[in-house]
Design a protein around this motif. Structure first.
Motif, PDB file in Angstrom:
ATOM      1  N   ARG A   1      46.870  50.172  50.065  1.00  0.00           N
ATOM      2  CA  ARG A   1      47.031  50.421  48.624  1.00  0.00           C
ATOM      3  C   ARG A   1      47.007  49.115  47.838  1.00  0.00           C
ATOM      4  NH1 ARG A   1      52.233  53.017  45.906  1.00  0.00           N
ATOM      5  NH2 ARG A   1      51.527  52.820  43.767  1.00  0.00           N
ATOM      6  N   ALA A   2      47.666  48.080  48.370  1.00  0.00           N
ATOM      7  CA  ALA A   2      47.654  46.762  47.707  1.00  0.00           C
ATOM      8  C   ALA A   2      46.237  46.199  47.694  1.00  0.00           C
ATOM      9  CB  ALA A   2      48.610  45.810  48.416  1.00  0.00           C
ATOM     10  N   ARG A   3      45.546  46.305  48.813  1.00  0.00           N
ATOM     11  CA  ARG A   3      44.166  45.818  48.895  1.00  0.00           C
ATOM     12  C   ARG A   3      43.292  46.535  47.876  1.00  0.00           C
ATOM     13  NH1 ARG A   3      40.685  48.181  53.470  1.00  0.00           N
ATOM     14  NH2 ARG A   3      40.868  49.845  51.951  1.00  0.00           N
ATOM     15  N   ASP A   4      43.457  47.848  47.769  1.00  0.00           N
ATOM     16  CA  ASP A   4      42.641  48.629  46.846  1.00  0.00           C
ATOM     17  C   ASP A   4      43.009  48.404  45.384  1.00  0.00           C
ATOM     18  OD1 ASP A   4      41.271  49.581  49.005  1.00  0.00           O
ATOM     19  OD2 ASP A   4      42.251  51.542  49.029  1.00  0.00           O
ATOM     20  N   ALA A   5      44.175  47.824  45.136  1.00  0.00           N
ATOM     21  CA  ALA A   5      44.549  47.454  43.769  1.00  0.00           C
ATOM     22  C   ALA A   5      43.906  46.130  43.360  1.00  0.00           C
ATOM     23  CB  ALA A   5      46.064  47.352  43.636  1.00  0.00           C
ATOM     24  N   GLY A   6      43.477  45.344  44.361  1.00  0.00           N
ATOM     25  CA  GLY A   6      42.843  44.061  44.061  1.00  0.00           C
ATOM     26  C   GLY A   6      43.657  42.850  44.467  1.00  0.00           C
ATOM     27  N   VAL A   7      44.634  43.057  45.349  1.00  0.00           N
ATOM     28  CA  VAL A   7      45.425  41.929  45.833  1.00  0.00           C
ATOM     29  C   VAL A   7      44.541  41.038  46.708  1.00  0.00           C
ATOM     30  CG1 VAL A   7      47.287  41.377  47.457  1.00  0.00           C
ATOM     31  CG2 VAL A   7      47.658  43.062  45.662  1.00  0.00           C
ATOM     32  N   THR A   8      44.707  39.743  46.585  1.00  0.00           N
ATOM     33  CA  THR A   8      43.895  38.794  47.333  1.00  0.00           C
ATOM     34  C   THR A   8      44.437  38.576  48.742  1.00  0.00           C
ATOM     35  OG1 THR A   8      43.505  37.656  45.227  1.00  0.00           O
ATOM     36  CG2 THR A   8      42.853  36.493  47.240  1.00  0.00           C
ATOM     37  N   GLU A   9      45.743  38.379  48.843  1.00  0.00           N
ATOM     38  CA  GLU A   9      46.392  38.132  50.129  1.00  0.00           C
ATOM     39  C   GLU A   9      47.651  38.983  50.198  1.00  0.00           C
ATOM     40  OE1 GLU A   9      45.427  36.163  52.673  1.00  0.00           O
ATOM     41  OE2 GLU A   9      43.661  35.376  51.670  1.00  0.00           O
ATOM     42  N   PHE A  10      48.089  39.278  51.412  1.00  0.00           N
ATOM     43  CA  PHE A  10      49.279  40.088  51.642  1.00  0.00           C
ATOM     44  C   PHE A  10      50.200  39.308  52.553  1.00  0.00           C
ATOM     45  CE2 PHE A  10      51.809  43.605  53.220  1.00  0.00           C
ATOM     46  CZ  PHE A  10      51.844  44.484  52.143  1.00  0.00           C
ATOM     47  N   LEU A  11      51.484  39.230  52.201  1.00  0.00           N
ATOM     48  CA  LEU A  11      52.450  38.464  52.982  1.00  0.00           C
ATOM     49  C   LEU A  11      53.733  39.270  53.073  1.00  0.00           C
ATOM     50  CD1 LEU A  11      53.173  35.793  54.378  1.00  0.00           C
ATOM     51  CD2 LEU A  11      53.781  34.877  52.140  1.00  0.00           C
ATOM     52  N   CYS A  12      54.219  39.464  54.309  1.00  0.00           N
ATOM     53  CA  CYS A  12      55.417  40.265  54.534  1.00  0.00           C
ATOM     54  C   CYS A  12      56.671  39.395  54.549  1.00  0.00           C
ATOM     55  CB  CYS A  12      55.312  40.996  55.870  1.00  0.00           C
ATOM     56  SG  CYS A  12      54.035  42.237  55.898  1.00  0.00           S
TER      57      CYS A  12
ATOM     58  N   ASN B   1      44.259  29.810  51.673  1.00  0.00           N
ATOM     59  CA  ASN B   1      43.181  30.805  51.677  1.00  0.00           C
ATOM     60  C   ASN B   1      42.692  31.091  50.264  1.00  0.00           C
ATOM     61  OD1 ASN B   1      43.047  31.145  54.419  1.00  0.00           O
ATOM     62  ND2 ASN B   1      44.281  33.003  54.459  1.00  0.00           N
ATOM     63  N   CYS B   2      43.630  31.206  49.332  1.00  0.00           N
ATOM     64  CA  CYS B   2      43.257  31.492  47.941  1.00  0.00           C
ATOM     65  C   CYS B   2      42.415  30.369  47.348  1.00  0.00           C
ATOM     66  CB  CYS B   2      44.506  31.694  47.079  1.00  0.00           C
ATOM     67  SG  CYS B   2      45.415  33.206  47.443  1.00  0.00           S
ATOM     68  N   VAL B   3      42.755  29.141  47.684  1.00  0.00           N
ATOM     69  CA  VAL B   3      42.070  27.996  47.084  1.00  0.00           C
ATOM     70  C   VAL B   3      40.794  27.633  47.845  1.00  0.00           C
ATOM     71  CG1 VAL B   3      42.267  25.527  46.571  1.00  0.00           C
ATOM     72  CG2 VAL B   3      44.201  27.060  46.135  1.00  0.00           C
TER      73      VAL B   3
ATOM     74  N   ARG C   1      35.939  26.909  40.439  1.00  0.00           N
ATOM     75  CA  ARG C   1      36.590  25.925  39.558  1.00  0.00           C
ATOM     76  C   ARG C   1      37.989  25.610  40.053  1.00  0.00           C
ATOM     77  NH1 ARG C   1      34.510  29.146  35.341  1.00  0.00           N
ATOM     78  NH2 ARG C   1      36.599  29.940  34.969  1.00  0.00           N
ATOM     79  N   LEU C   2      38.719  26.628  40.508  1.00  0.00           N
ATOM     80  CA  LEU C   2      40.058  26.399  41.047  1.00  0.00           C
ATOM     81  C   LEU C   2      39.968  25.470  42.241  1.00  0.00           C
ATOM     82  CD1 LEU C   2      43.103  26.930  41.245  1.00  0.00           C
ATOM     83  CD2 LEU C   2      42.567  28.975  42.589  1.00  0.00           C
ATOM     84  N   ARG C   3      39.051  25.746  43.148  1.00  0.00           N
ATOM     85  CA  ARG C   3      38.896  24.906  44.338  1.00  0.00           C
ATOM     86  C   ARG C   3      38.563  23.468  43.953  1.00  0.00           C
ATOM     87  NH1 ARG C   3      36.808  25.482  49.993  1.00  0.00           N
ATOM     88  NH2 ARG C   3      35.821  23.504  50.406  1.00  0.00           N
ATOM     89  N   GLU C   4      37.614  23.301  43.055  1.00  0.00           N
ATOM     90  CA  GLU C   4      37.198  21.955  42.663  1.00  0.00           C
ATOM     91  C   GLU C   4      38.300  21.186  41.946  1.00  0.00           C
ATOM     92  OE1 GLU C   4      33.698  22.634  40.391  1.00  0.00           O
ATOM     93  OE2 GLU C   4      32.567  23.350  42.123  1.00  0.00           O
ATOM     94  N   SER C   5      39.179  21.910  41.261  1.00  0.00           N
ATOM     95  CA  SER C   5      40.224  21.217  40.489  1.00  0.00           C
ATOM     96  C   SER C   5      41.377  20.722  41.350  1.00  0.00           C
ATOM     97  CB  SER C   5      40.763  22.141  39.390  1.00  0.00           C
ATOM     98  OG  SER C   5      41.488  23.211  39.948  1.00  0.00           O
ATOM     99  N   VAL C   6      41.551  21.274  42.543  1.00  0.00           N
ATOM    100  CA  VAL C   6      42.725  20.881  43.344  1.00  0.00           C
ATOM    101  C   VAL C   6      42.399  20.301  44.713  1.00  0.00           C
ATOM    102  CG1 VAL C   6      44.233  22.516  42.179  1.00  0.00           C
ATOM    103  CG2 VAL C   6      43.062  23.195  44.276  1.00  0.00           C
TER     104      VAL C   6
END
Length: 181
Positions: free
Chosen positions: A102-113, A127-129, A174-179
């Motif tokens: 359900r989280a994935r189908d909402a558009g969540v990028t990563e899941f952490l328990c 992973n996000c960057v 852009r996020l990747r290049e900025s950090v």
């Protein structure tokens, strides 16, 4: 060697539990992040998203007013003037397969328990960057590609159709290049 400069990241933590927000903030500061914003429910999280324009959002599932899945749906509007491509990490104690889907189908990028570890949170942020997934727009979904691997030989019922397409946007790059240095 690739190095992510966390001092350049703005991160929003949305969780109704003040203790959990403090733990996450402490971990983020330990990684070097300086701009960490906090919200205690989905409504204030959405307001903080529009005013502070974070680079990454860490959101809890269960919160008052509206939950993390609803917040994700509100952010993932493809025509939004505010960044609908922002990486969203769902941080939750609910790890049942149905909730992950359900989280994935909402558009969540990563899941952490929960309980979280510094290593797991750090890996999700990297992973996000460093490995941003392309965004997909279908009739009823807009968000990061839900498939982690591609098989050109797949012919099953969940095969991507010609109406589904990859959305080209430079926000993740852009996020990747900025950090990254």
């Amino acid at each position: 060697m690739i190095r992510v400069d966390f001092t350049k990241l703005r991160i929003l933590v949305v969780d109704d539990n003040a203790h959990m927000r403090r733990i996450v903030r402490t971990l983020l500061h330990g990684f070097g992040a300086r701009e960490v914003y906090e919200a205690e429910d989905g409504a204030s999280g959405l307001e903080m998203f529009t005013t502070h324009l974070p680079d990454i959002i860490i959101v809890d599932w269960a919160m008052p007013i509206f939950d993390g899945v609803e917040l994700t749906h509100m952010i993932r509007k493809p025509d939004s003037a505010i960044n609908p491509y922002v990486p969203i990490i769902m941080l939750t104690g609910h790890s049942e397969k149905s909730r992950v889907i359900r989280a994935r189908d909402a558009g969540v990028t990563e899941f952490l328990c929960k309980p979280i570890s510094a290593k797991a949170l750090h890996q999700r942020l990297l992973n996000c960057v460093l490995n941003p997934r392309p965004f997909i727009k279908t009739r009823d979904y807009f968000g990061p590609d839900r498939r982690r691997s591609m098989s050109p030989n797949y012919n099953g019922p969940e095969r991507r159709t010609h109406n589904d397409h990859v959305v080209e946007d430079s926000a993740p790059n852009r996020l990747r290049e900025s950090v990254v240095s």
